[in-house]
Design a protein around this motif. Structure first.
Motif, PDB file in Angstrom:
ATOM      1  N   VAL A   1       0.868  -1.169   0.000  1.00  0.00           N
ATOM      2  CA  VAL A   1       0.000   0.000   0.000  1.00  0.00           C
ATOM      3  C   VAL A   1       0.912   1.229   0.000  1.00  0.00           C
ATOM      4  N   GLY A   2       0.855   1.992  -1.070  1.00  0.00           N
ATOM      5  CA  GLY A   2       1.709   3.161  -1.170  1.00  0.00           C
ATOM      6  C   GLY A   2       1.303   4.048  -2.314  1.00  0.00           C
ATOM      7  N   LYS A   3       2.031   5.128  -2.481  1.00  0.00           N
ATOM      8  CA  LYS A   3       1.742   6.062  -3.572  1.00  0.00           C
ATOM      9  C   LYS A   3       2.948   6.946  -3.853  1.00  0.00           C
ATOM     10  N   TRP A   4       3.013   7.426  -5.118  1.00  0.00           N
ATOM     11  CA  TRP A   4       4.032   8.383  -5.503  1.00  0.00           C
ATOM     12  C   TRP A   4       3.649   9.754  -4.970  1.00  0.00           C
ATOM     13  N   VAL A   5       4.629  10.448  -4.419  1.00  0.00           N
ATOM     14  CA  VAL A   5       4.418  11.795  -3.897  1.00  0.00           C
ATOM     15  C   VAL A   5       5.451  12.711  -4.533  1.00  0.00           C
ATOM     16  N   ASP A   6       4.978  13.760  -5.189  1.00  0.00           N
ATOM     17  CA  ASP A   6       5.869  14.787  -5.742  1.00  0.00           C
ATOM     18  C   ASP A   6       6.264  15.737  -4.620  1.00  0.00           C
ATOM     19  N   LEU A   7       7.571  15.950  -4.492  1.00  0.00           N
ATOM     20  CA  LEU A   7       8.059  16.907  -3.503  1.00  0.00           C
ATOM     21  C   LEU A   7       8.536  18.155  -4.230  1.00  0.00           C
ATOM     22  N   PRO A   8       8.356  19.348  -3.698  1.00  0.00           N
ATOM     23  CA  PRO A   8       7.783  19.613  -2.393  1.00  0.00           C
ATOM     24  C   PRO A   8       6.265  19.387  -2.382  1.00  0.00           C
ATOM     25  N   CYS A   9       5.796  19.019  -1.208  1.00  0.00           N
ATOM     26  CA  CYS A   9       4.388  18.714  -1.001  1.00  0.00           C
ATOM     27  C   CYS A   9       3.869  19.609   0.126  1.00  0.00           C
ATOM     28  N   GLU A  10       2.733  20.211  -0.072  1.00  0.00           N
ATOM     29  CA  GLU A  10       2.189  21.123   0.936  1.00  0.00           C
ATOM     30  C   GLU A  10       1.616  20.403   2.150  1.00  0.00           C
ATOM     31  N   ASP A  11       1.128  19.168   1.983  1.00  0.00           N
ATOM     32  CA  ASP A  11       0.490  18.463   3.094  1.00  0.00           C
ATOM     33  C   ASP A  11       0.972  17.019   3.162  1.00  0.00           C
ATOM     34  N   LEU A  12       2.128  16.815   3.774  1.00  0.00           N
ATOM     35  CA  LEU A  12       2.690  15.473   3.901  1.00  0.00           C
ATOM     36  C   LEU A  12       1.794  14.570   4.743  1.00  0.00           C
ATOM     37  N   GLN A  13       1.158  15.153   5.749  1.00  0.00           N
ATOM     38  CA  GLN A  13       0.284  14.357   6.612  1.00  0.00           C
ATOM     39  C   GLN A  13      -0.869  13.755   5.810  1.00  0.00           C
ATOM     40  N   ALA A  14      -1.432  14.512   4.909  1.00  0.00           N
ATOM     41  CA  ALA A  14      -2.525  13.999   4.070  1.00  0.00           C
ATOM     42  C   ALA A  14      -2.030  12.861   3.173  1.00  0.00           C
ATOM     43  N   GLU A  15      -0.803  12.960   2.684  1.00  0.00           N
ATOM     44  CA  GLU A  15      -0.244  11.902   1.852  1.00  0.00           C
ATOM     45  C   GLU A  15      -0.045  10.624   2.659  1.00  0.00           C
ATOM     46  N   LEU A  16       0.406  10.779   3.899  1.00  0.00           N
ATOM     47  CA  LEU A  16       0.569   9.610   4.768  1.00  0.00           C
ATOM     48  C   LEU A  16      -0.789   8.984   5.090  1.00  0.00           C
ATOM     49  N   GLU A  17      -1.767   9.817   5.374  1.00  0.00           N
ATOM     50  CA  GLU A  17      -3.105   9.308   5.671  1.00  0.00           C
ATOM     51  C   GLU A  17      -3.705   8.592   4.471  1.00  0.00           C
ATOM     52  N   ALA A  18      -3.362   9.033   3.266  1.00  0.00           N
ATOM     53  CA  ALA A  18      -3.885   8.406   2.047  1.00  0.00           C
ATOM     54  C   ALA A  18      -3.424   6.959   1.906  1.00  0.00           C
ATOM     55  N   ILE A  19      -2.282   6.616   2.529  1.00  0.00           N
ATOM     56  CA  ILE A  19      -1.813   5.217   2.473  1.00  0.00           C
ATOM     57  C   ILE A  19      -2.054   4.499   3.799  1.00  0.00           C
ATOM     58  N   GLY A  20      -2.823   5.121   4.680  1.00  0.00           N
ATOM     59  CA  GLY A  20      -3.199   4.478   5.938  1.00  0.00           C
ATOM     60  C   GLY A  20      -2.193   4.617   7.055  1.00  0.00           C
ATOM     61  N   VAL A  21      -1.227   5.493   6.916  1.00  0.00           N
ATOM     62  CA  VAL A  21      -0.237   5.708   7.976  1.00  0.00           C
ATOM     63  C   VAL A  21      -0.740   6.823   8.883  1.00  0.00           C
ATOM     64  N   GLY A  22      -0.618   6.577  10.182  1.00  0.00           N
ATOM     65  CA  GLY A  22      -1.061   7.563  11.157  1.00  0.00           C
ATOM     66  C   GLY A  22      -2.209   7.049  11.992  1.00  0.00           C
TER      67      GLY A  22
END
Length: 161
Positions: free
Chosen positions: A18-39
């Motif tokens: 379970v994962g996803k590509w994230v383009d950096l810089p990213c304004e909301d890293l927490q939202a990206e983590l939540e999108a893969i179920g982390v947190g």
């Protein structure tokens, strides 16, 4: 450009990717983590399983995404010439990307040229008599420029002063 593939470590250990590509810089890293179920318990850890970079940055599995995001912000602020100078610095001097960014005020990158072409331009600017130009050894002069700190790299010539 810096992209990372964030992966949910708990799900991975359970045999599910379970994962996803994230383009950096990213304004909301927490939202990206939540999108893969982390947190959310029990999945509170992530790791980086892949990455892409225009600058040859090496990213480790457990590198801080906050620090990577800050680095990507710095890279994003560079104009095209500065970005090419950073790449040339890394090719010549090695080191890390932050070193290269900090060195921008102490180096220059002459794009789309060779040492021999630079030598020829420099000698022509001296306004030597035609007879001297006829016998001038541009290749040897370019070699001397190399000994003086000019380094031919992919796409041009790098000089650190």
């Amino acid at each position: 450009m810096l992209k990372i593939f964030l992966t949910n470590l708990g799900k991975y250990n359970e045999g599910e990717l379970v994962g996803k590509w994230v383009d950096l810089p990213c304004e909301d890293l927490q939202a990206e983590l939540e999108a893969i179920g982390v947190g959310k318990a029990p999945y509170e850890e992530y790791f980086i399983t892949d990455y892409e970079s225009d600058f040859g940055i090496e990213v480790g599995e457990y590198d801080s995404i906050v620090k990577l995001n800050e680095l990507a912000e710095q890279l994003d602020e560079l104009d095209e010439d500065e970005a090419e100078t950073v790449k040339a610095y890394l090719e010549c001097e090695g080191g890390d990307i932050e070193e290269a960014i900090n060195a921008l005020g102490r180096c220059v990158f002459y794009q789309n040229t060779t040492l021999e072409e630079m030598a020829q331009e420099e000698v022509e600017a001296m306004n030597l008599p035609e007879i001297a130009l006829r016998y001038f050894d541009y290749e040897a002069y370019a070699r001397d420029m190399n000994y003086s700190g000019y380094i031919e790299v992919n796409g041009g010539v790098f000089y650190m002063y």
